[in-house]
Motif scaffolding. Structure first.
Motif, short mmCIF file in Angstrom:
data_model
loop_
_atom_site.label_atom_id
_atom_site.label_comp_id
_atom_site.label_asym_id
_atom_site.label_seq_id
_atom_site.Cartn_x
_atom_site.Cartn_y
_atom_site.Cartn_z
N ARG A 352 -51.44 48.51 -31.72
CA ARG A 352 -50.65 47.54 -31.32
C ARG A 352 -51.02 46.98 -30.02
N VAL A 356 -52.05 42.85 -29.16
CA VAL A 356 -51.57 42.11 -28.13
C VAL A 356 -52.46 41.72 -27.15
N THR A 363 -54.62 33.18 -27.45
CA THR A 363 -53.55 32.16 -26.77
C THR A 363 -54.09 31.56 -25.54
N ALA A 483 -49.61 33.21 -30.06
CA ALA A 483 -48.73 33.85 -29.28
C ALA A 483 -47.57 34.41 -30.26
N THR A 484 -47.31 33.71 -31.26
CA THR A 484 -46.40 34.61 -32.34
C THR A 484 -46.84 35.76 -32.87
N ALA A 486 -49.05 37.97 -31.22
CA ALA A 486 -48.82 38.72 -30.47
C ALA A 486 -47.33 39.40 -30.08
N VAL A 487 -46.43 38.73 -30.49
CA VAL A 487 -44.99 39.10 -30.45
C VAL A 487 -44.82 40.02 -31.63
N ALA A 488 -45.30 39.46 -32.79
CA ALA A 488 -45.40 40.28 -34.11
C ALA A 488 -45.92 41.49 -34.00
N SER A 489 -46.88 41.63 -33.15
CA SER A 489 -47.68 42.95 -33.34
C SER A 489 -46.78 44.16 -32.46
N LEU A 490 -45.85 43.52 -31.69
CA LEU A 490 -45.02 44.66 -31.31
C LEU A 490 -44.21 45.33 -32.18
#
Length: 510
Positions: A352, A356, A363, A483-484, A486-490
C-alpha cells in the motif's frame, strides 16, 4: 608406543552444497528466464509495429482504416481471450498452455512477415493476439507456481514486471531500427528465432503436466468465455473508435452498449455455471479485487505515456523514428530501476505505501510533462519529468502484481494471472482511447479545424502548436489517472503485523 594425541580440535565437516539444491536453483532460474523472454515477446508486439505502420501501409497498399487494424486486431484478440487463456492454463497445465501459445505466436509472426496482402497481415496479427492471450497468463502462472517462497516470488514477479513495463519502449526502439535498416517485415520475423529458441529450451525445463487435462474441455466454461470475449472485444472496439468518432456515434455507442449487456450476461452465466470461468467468490478477495483495480489505472497511464510522448517527439519536435525510439529508452531504464527498488522495499513498506509513493511520483511527473510546448526541447523539457514518471510506474507495478496474485491457490493461479493481464490491457485500451480523444479534441479546438492527418499540414507552426497543446492536456489527464490510482491504493490492506515482526526478528538475527 602410543601415538601422540593431537592438540588441534577436530575439523568440522561442512556439508557440500547439495547437487539437488543446485539443480533446483538452476532450473528455477531457467524457468524465470523463459517466462520473462516469452512475456517480453508478447508485450513487444503491442508496440513494435507502431513505427513500421507507414511502411506497412505503403508496402501492402492499405487504407488508413486498414493500417489501424494492424494494431487493433492484435489488441482485440489479446484482451478478449486473456481470461480464457488463464483458465486454460489451470485446466490443461501451464506447460501445455505455454508451449502451445508460444508455438502459435511464433507461427503467426512468420505468417505476418510473409504476408502479401493487408488482409493476410491483419489476420496474422489477430492470430498473434489470440496466441498471446494464452501465452501471457502462462508466463506469470509459471512464475507464481515455481517460486512459492514469498521473497523469491517477489523478486521473480519483479523481473516479470520489469520486462512487462519496458516492452513498450523496447518495441519503439527495435521497431524503428528494424524498419529503417531491414524493412518492416522484420518487426514480425524477429519473433521467429526468439520463439524457436525458447521452445527448444522450454520443452526440457518446464515440468510436465500432471494429467489433469483429460476432461479439460468438458470442465471449461465455454459460454462464459464466449460472453466475456465478446464483451471485452466490444469494449475495446468501442473505445478505440472514440479517437475518431463522438460518443453518440453508432460506431461508438453500439459497441459500448453491447459490452455492458454482454458483461451483465457474463455475470449471470457465472452465477449458474457448474465450473465458472471466474468464480465470483474470488472477486470478494480484497487483495485480488484491489490489485486488479489499480492495475487498470496503471495500464491506463502506462500505455498512453509511450504513445503520447512518441507522437510529441515526432510530430512536434520533428525527430525521426529511430531517434524517437532512443529518446524513449531512458524511460524504460527508469522503470527497471523503479522495479528493482520496489523489490527491495516491498517487504519493508508493504504494497500500500509503496503504491502510494509510486503513483505520487508518476502524478508529479505527468503534471510536469504537461508543460511541454511547441518550442520545447527533449533534454530540458521532457527527459527529467519522463524519468520521474517512469520511476513511479516502475515502483508501482511489482507490488500491484504481487498483491493481485498473493494467496491464490494453485488451481486458480492461471486465472489470477489472466485477470492481471486483462486489467492491464483493458486499462491500457481505455486510457489510450480516452487520452488520445482528449488530445485530438483539444488540438481541434486550438486549431479550429479537424485534426490534421497529412505530413504537409503537420509542418506548419500553428498546427504543431495545436498538437503540442493537445498532448499537454492528455498528459495532464494521465496525471489524474495516476492520482486516482494513488487514492485507490488506500483500499488495499496494510502490511500484516506478523510480517513486520518476522522481518524485525530477521534483522536482529543478522
Amino acid at each position: 608406543m602410543s601415538m601422540p594425541m593431537s592438540t588441534q580440535p577436530p575439523a568440522i565437516a561442512r556439508p557440500a552444497p547439495s547437487a539437488a539444491t543446485s539443480s533446483t536453483t538452476s532450473s528455477k532460474a531457467a524457468i524465470l528466464t523463459l517466462a520473462c523472454v516469452a512475456q517480453f515477446m508478447v508485450i513487444l508486439d503491442v508496440s513494435i509495429v507502431n513505427v513500421a505502420l507507414p511502411a506497412m501501409r505503403h508496402g501492402l497498399g492499405l487504407s488508413a482504416a486498414g493500417q489501424q487494424w494492424i494494431v487493433t486486431a492484435y489488441t482485440l484478440g489479446f484482451a478478449g481471450l486473456l481470461l480464457l487463456g488463464g483458465r486454460v492454463a489451470d485446466l490443461v497445465g501451464v506447460r501445455r498452455a505455454f508451449l502451445a501459445g508460444l508455438a502459435g505466436f511464433t507461427l503467426a509472426s512468420l505468417a505476418g512477415g510473409l504476408a502479401t496482402s493487408g488482409a493476410v497481415l491483419i489476420a496474422a496479427r489477430a492470430g498473434q493476439g489470440v496466441c498471446a492471450a494464452f501465452l501471457a497468463p502462462a508466463t506469470l502462472t509459471l512464475i507464481t507456481t515455481t517460486f512459492t517462497e514469498p521473497t523469491a516470488r517477489t523478486r521473480a514477479v519483479g523481473a516479470w514486471s520489469t520486462v512487462t513495463t519496458t516492452g513498450g519502449a523496447a518495441g519503439a526502439v527495435l521497431g524503428g531500427v528494424l524498419t529503417q535498416y531491414l524493412g518492416w517485415r522484420w518487426v514480425l520475423f524477429v519473433n521467429v528465432p526468439a520463439g524457436a529458441a525458447v521452445l527448444a529450451v522450454a520443452g526440457g525445463r518446464i515440468p510436465a503436466a500432471d494429467g489433469r487435462a483429460a476432461d479439460a474441455l468438458r470442465r471449461l466454461d465455454l459460454p462464459g468465455a464466449a460472453a466475456v470475449f465478446a464483451a471485452l472485444t466490444a469494449l475495446v472496439y468501442g473505445v478505440v473508435n472514440t479517437e475518431t468518432h463522438g460518443l453518440a456515434d453508432p460506431r461508438v455507442a453500439v459497441p459500448l452498449a453491447a459490452a455492458v449487456l454482454l458483461l451483465a450476461g457474463f455475470v449471470a452465466i457465472e452465477f449458474t455455471a457448474a465450473q465458472p470461468l471466474v468464480p465470483l467468490a474470488m472477486l470478494r478477495r480484497r487483495t485480488l479485487a484491489g490489485g486488479n483495480l489499480i492495475m487498470i489505472f496503471i495500464g491506463g497511464a502506462l500505455f498512453p505515456m509511450w504513445f503520447l510522448l512518441s507522437l510529441y517527439l515526432q510530430q512536434v519536435l520533428h525527430l525521426h523514428a529511430v531517434r524517437t525510439g532512443w529518446c524513449l529508452l531512458p524511460g524504460a531504464l527508469s522503470i527497471i530501476v523503479g522495479a528493482r527498488i520496489s523489490v527491495r522495499l516491498l517487504g519493508t513498506l508493504g504494497p500500500r505505501r509503496l503504491l502510494v509513493i509510486g503513483m505520487a511520483l508518476s502524478t508529479a511527473g505527468f503534471a510536469w510533462l504537461s508543460r511541454v510546448g511547441v518550442d520545447g526541447d527533449y533534454h530540458t523539457d521532457v527527459l527529467a519529468p519522463f524519468l520521474l514518471t517512469a520511476l513511479g510506474l516502475g515502483l508501482a507495478i511489482t507490488p500491484t502484481t504481487v498483491t493481485a496474485t498473493q494467496g491464490i491457490d494453485r488451481a486458480h493461479s492461471g486465472l489470477a494471472a489472466g485477470l492481471v493481464n486483462t486489467s492491464r490491457q483493458v486499462g491500457g485500451a481505455l486510457g489510450l482511447a480516452a487520452l488520445a480523444t482528449l488530445a485530438a479534441h483539444t488540438t481541434a479546438a486550438a486549431h479550429a479545424v479537424a485534426v490534421p492527418t497529412t505530413a504537409a499540414r503537420l509542418q506548419t507552426h500553428s498546427v504543431a502548436a495545436a498538437l503540442a497543446d493537445g498532448y499537454a492536456h492528455a498528459l495532464l489527464g494521465a496525471a489524474v489517472v495516476t492520482a486516482t490510482a494513488a487514492v485507490a491504493s488506500l483500499l488495499l490492506p496494510g502490511r500484516p503485523a506478523a510480517s513486520r515482526r518476522s522481518d524485525h526478528r530477521a534483522v536482529r538475527g543478522r
